[in-house]
Enzyme design. Sequence first.
Site, PDB file in Angstrom:
ATOM      1  N   GLU A  78       0.862  -1.187   0.000  1.00 30.46           N
ATOM      2  CA  GLU A  78       0.000   0.000   0.000  1.00 30.46           C
ATOM      3  C   GLU A  78       0.895   1.233   0.000  1.00 30.46           C
ATOM      4  OE1 GLU A  78      -3.303   1.081  -0.164  1.00 30.46           O
ATOM      5  OE2 GLU A  78      -2.263   3.004   0.010  1.00 30.46           O
ATOM      6  N   HIS A 290     -20.897  12.426  -9.716  1.00 33.38           N
ATOM      7  CA  HIS A 290     -21.933  12.112  -8.719  1.00 33.38           C
ATOM      8  C   HIS A 290     -22.683  13.417  -8.448  1.00 33.38           C
ATOM      9  CE1 HIS A 290     -23.768  11.029  -4.903  1.00 33.38           C
ATOM     10  NE2 HIS A 290     -23.272   9.805  -4.969  1.00 33.38           N
ATOM     11  N   GLU A 303     -25.865   8.705  -1.761  1.00 34.28           N
ATOM     12  CA  GLU A 303     -27.121   8.532  -2.498  1.00 34.28           C
ATOM     13  C   GLU A 303     -28.221   7.953  -1.608  1.00 34.28           C
ATOM     14  OE1 GLU A 303     -26.266   7.408  -6.532  1.00 34.28           O
ATOM     15  OE2 GLU A 303     -27.919   6.000  -6.470  1.00 34.28           O
ATOM     16  N   ARG A 306     -30.966  10.316  -0.659  1.00 35.87           N
ATOM     17  CA  ARG A 306     -32.098  10.391  -1.597  1.00 35.87           C
ATOM     18  C   ARG A 306     -32.925   9.117  -1.520  1.00 35.87           C
ATOM     19  NH1 ARG A 306     -29.138  11.016  -6.757  1.00 35.87           N
ATOM     20  NH2 ARG A 306     -27.251  10.993  -5.489  1.00 35.87           N
ATOM     21  N   ARG A 327     -26.888   8.600 -12.131  1.00 36.95           N
ATOM     22  CA  ARG A 327     -26.077   9.758 -11.749  1.00 36.95           C
ATOM     23  C   ARG A 327     -25.786  10.693 -12.916  1.00 36.95           C
ATOM     24  NH1 ARG A 327     -22.120   6.406  -7.618  1.00 36.95           N
ATOM     25  NH2 ARG A 327     -23.708   6.253  -6.006  1.00 36.95           N
ATOM     26  N   HIS A 430     -16.456  11.235  -9.573  1.00 36.07           N
ATOM     27  CA  HIS A 430     -16.672  10.201  -8.555  1.00 36.07           C
ATOM     28  C   HIS A 430     -16.052   8.855  -8.906  1.00 36.07           C
ATOM     29  CE1 HIS A 430     -18.508   8.340  -5.141  1.00 36.07           C
ATOM     30  NE2 HIS A 430     -19.262   7.541  -5.862  1.00 36.07           N
ATOM     31  N   HIS A 431     -16.267   8.370 -10.117  1.00 40.94           N
ATOM     32  CA  HIS A 431     -15.825   6.995 -10.411  1.00 40.94           C
ATOM     33  C   HIS A 431     -15.302   6.905 -11.845  1.00 40.94           C
ATOM     34  CE1 HIS A 431     -16.023   2.606  -9.522  1.00 40.94           C
ATOM     35  NE2 HIS A 431     -16.059   2.521 -10.845  1.00 40.94           N
ATOM     36  N   ARG A 470     -21.839   3.993 -13.711  1.00 40.55           N
ATOM     37  CA  ARG A 470     -21.970   2.984 -12.652  1.00 40.55           C
ATOM     38  C   ARG A 470     -23.174   3.299 -11.765  1.00 40.55           C
ATOM     39  NH1 ARG A 470     -20.829   2.859  -7.491  1.00 40.55           N
ATOM     40  NH2 ARG A 470     -19.338   4.585  -7.408  1.00 40.55           N
TER      41      ARG A 470
HETATM   42  C1  SIN Z   1     -22.935   7.019  -2.528  1.00 39.03           C
HETATM   43  O1  SIN Z   1     -23.232   6.639  -1.408  1.00 39.03           O
HETATM   44  O2  SIN Z   1     -23.651   7.791  -3.149  1.00 39.03           O
HETATM   45  C2  SIN Z   1     -21.683   6.541  -3.115  1.00 39.03           C
HETATM   46  C3  SIN Z   1     -21.595   5.081  -3.141  1.00 39.03           C
HETATM   47  C4  SIN Z   1     -21.393   4.609  -4.524  1.00 39.03           C
HETATM   48  O3  SIN Z   1     -20.872   5.361  -5.331  1.00 39.03           O
HETATM   49  O4  SIN Z   1     -21.760   3.463  -4.812  1.00 39.03           O
END
Ligand code: SIN
Length: 494
Positions: A78, A290, A303, A306, A327, A430-431, A470
Amino acid sequence: MKMNRRSFLAAAGAAAVALGAGALGAQASEKTSAAADSADAVAKGGDYDVVVLGMGGAGMCSALSAKENGAEKVAILEKLAVVGGNTNFSSSGMNAAGTKYQQAAGGDAATDTVDLFISDTMTGGKNWNNKDLVTYMCTNSAAGIDWLDEHGITLSDVTTMGGASVPRCHRPADKSAVGAYIVPLLQEQVEQAGIDVFMETPATELVVDDKGAVTGVKATNSDGEEVTFNAGAVIVATGGFGANFDMIGMYRPDLVDYVTTNANGSQGEGMVMASKAGANLIQMDQIQTHPTVYQENGALIGEAVRGAGAVLINSAGDRFTNEMGTRDVVSAAELKQPDGKVWLLLDQALYDNTPVVAKYEARGMTVKGDDLASLCGQLGVPADEAQATLDTYNAAVADGGASDPFGRTTGLGALETAPFYAIPVGPGIHHCMGGIYIDGDNQALTIEKKKIDGLFAAGEVTGGIHGANRLGGNAVCDIVVMGINAGKKAAASL
Ligand code: SIN
């Protein structure tokens, strides 16, 4: 494995994420001094069966699985002094279909099927996803929940995330953030399994033999020395590049001015190393924003808020989208709001039922009003319009979403209990959906779709599972299910 100073720091870091930033100093210094006499594990290299790069969720699941499937000597390298990577910040949960917890929850959750999960994931990803990988992940998702359970990690509460037809997002029984819960528990399992962990030891290069097989990895140890690990298999689990704005600029120049939810460690080096060793990188421009990110510091507002009923309003006091949409769609709708101002709106009942909100409040991200009018006064939003918006929404909640003007039928929850709260939000990086091209064995492939001997990958560093977008809750499913698979297949390859 003996707990050393660095692993104590790591546990302290994860605990601090769970507790909120304010707890970090006290928690870390207490644990550090308690462990001050323990020896540090400084990497010297050597011969291993499996070496895993990265100690986030995917890395820890891969390493555990490799060990449990017959690899005797397993190491994790790591680069940071804190374990967990982006998994630390995962707030909502793990999607899985056909689980015992969905059965116990009853209602729509109990009707879920693997086919529906596959279909939601493919639709959410605009069918850019590799369907074989999606099928593997969804089919093995319930087994992933059971595997976690067997390791003392229980995700028994089920909630709803955007793009999901039914509740399938599994989180801790107390509804707290999933990442802060699972990271220290996985770390404990890694330590008990006798896996060697080397912190502050960044991998620098994969070692490739003259036949193109990966036979090890070079790294810089915590004393700054170059060391070499010879390995039967290397699993790259170093995450995405969501905090590397040079790479973002290269693949998506339109996103360079966005904030990011990613940990600083998300620099994409694993992808670069794998590419230099012959792996193909796919869909690299597929970067997700996101929609509920606090713009001042990039903090993610999960999320699940919501999913518990919160709505998004603009400065006119109006909703403007189905908040449970995917998203990409919700982020795009936010960007169309006239002055760019958007708030997540919730009430005291939601606050009480969703523990993570108190953490947002503790970090100063919420605005609170004793009633809706007082909240709107602080936001500069017309209170009459906001009240009318909530009246319409609450009526739709009562009819299961049938009358919702935006077609929201999931994650419904009436907002009627004062005080009210608002969190200013907007889209943030975010991803990374793109990454190392892998097959169903989580083995890295060349551009000609040829397996690279000795090279496996798991988690956000891989590409293809999530397609163009995603779904919330699918990252944890990916790191657990595909992490287990990577470890198993790496062990089998020895
Ligand atoms: C979130 O809680 O909105 C993020 C988790 C995710 O991206 O799956």
